[in-house]
Design an enzyme around this catalytic site. Structure first.
Site, PDB file in Angstrom:
ATOM      1  CD  GLU A 184       1.609 -11.219  16.744  1.00 20.58           C
ATOM      2  OE1 GLU A 184       1.016 -11.346  17.779  1.00 20.58           O
ATOM      3  OE2 GLU A 184       1.450 -10.388  15.921  1.00 20.58           O
ATOM      4  NE  ARG A 200      -2.401  -0.809   3.946  1.00 18.11           N
ATOM      5  CZ  ARG A 200      -2.703  -2.334   4.091  1.00 18.11           C
ATOM      6  NH1 ARG A 200      -3.376  -3.123   3.736  1.00 18.11           N
ATOM      7  NH2 ARG A 200      -2.282  -2.367   5.249  1.00 18.11           N
TER       8      ARG A 200
END
Length: 175
Positions: free
Chosen positions: A99, A62
């Site tokens: 993560e 994006r």
């Protein structure tokens, strides 16, 4: 002057996306509204502070949307930082922690000449890992990074801490 408040009110919260417990900040309503998209680009251009920018670097994916439009408006070149294996020529790469594991981003080794002024743009600053990896790549190429700009920042994740002494501006911050 465009109002960040109008952008904020257009952002849609999507609960439990992409996984349970996450509230995803959906920017597609900004992208689909010509006026809001124009305003977001104007506000991101303003983060350059009137400096001459040689290259605007956008982070996959994006970030490309915003960085390419900012580059056009500033009369600068656009450079993509992509996920590993997506660029067709010789690259430099940098890994960073996620993560659950690790990822790698790449830039063409000749995308930025030493000393060129660069504005790095992405749509979102969360934990800062991807932006820090992009900055490390730009440092390897000898870029003069004069700013790092984000449309959104999730301030509670403290991503700024990973970006060193760079000038960082976020149009909207969610704490």
């Amino acid at each position: 002057m465009p109002s960040p408040d109008s952008l904020r009110s257009a952002i849609r919260d999507v609960v439990d996306f992409p996984k349970p417990g996450i509230i995803f900040k959906d920017i597609t309503p900004i992208l689909s509204d010509a006026g809001l998209f124009r305003d977001s680009i104007t506000l991101l251009c303003d983060t350059a502070g009137g400096q001459k920018i040689d290259k605007v670097v956008g982070i996959d994916a994006r970030g490309f949307i915003f960085a390419a439009a900012v580059a056009d408006r500033l009369g600068a070149g656009f450079v993509p930082v992509r996920k590993k294996g997506k660029l067709p020529w010789e690259t430099r790469q940098m890994s960073y922690s996620l993560e659950y594991g690790e990822s790698v981003v790449e830039i063409h080794r000749d995308a930025v000449a030493p000393g060129e002024t660069v504005l790095l743009i992405d749509d979102l600053l969360a934990t800062g890992g991807t932006a820090a990896a992009a900055l490390a790549l730009l440092d390897q190429l000898g870029a003069n990074v004069v700013g790092v700009a984000f449309l959104l920042e999730l301030g509670f994740l403290n991503g700024r801490e990973k970006l060193g002494g760079h000038k960082i501006e976020s149009i909207l911050v969610f704490d």
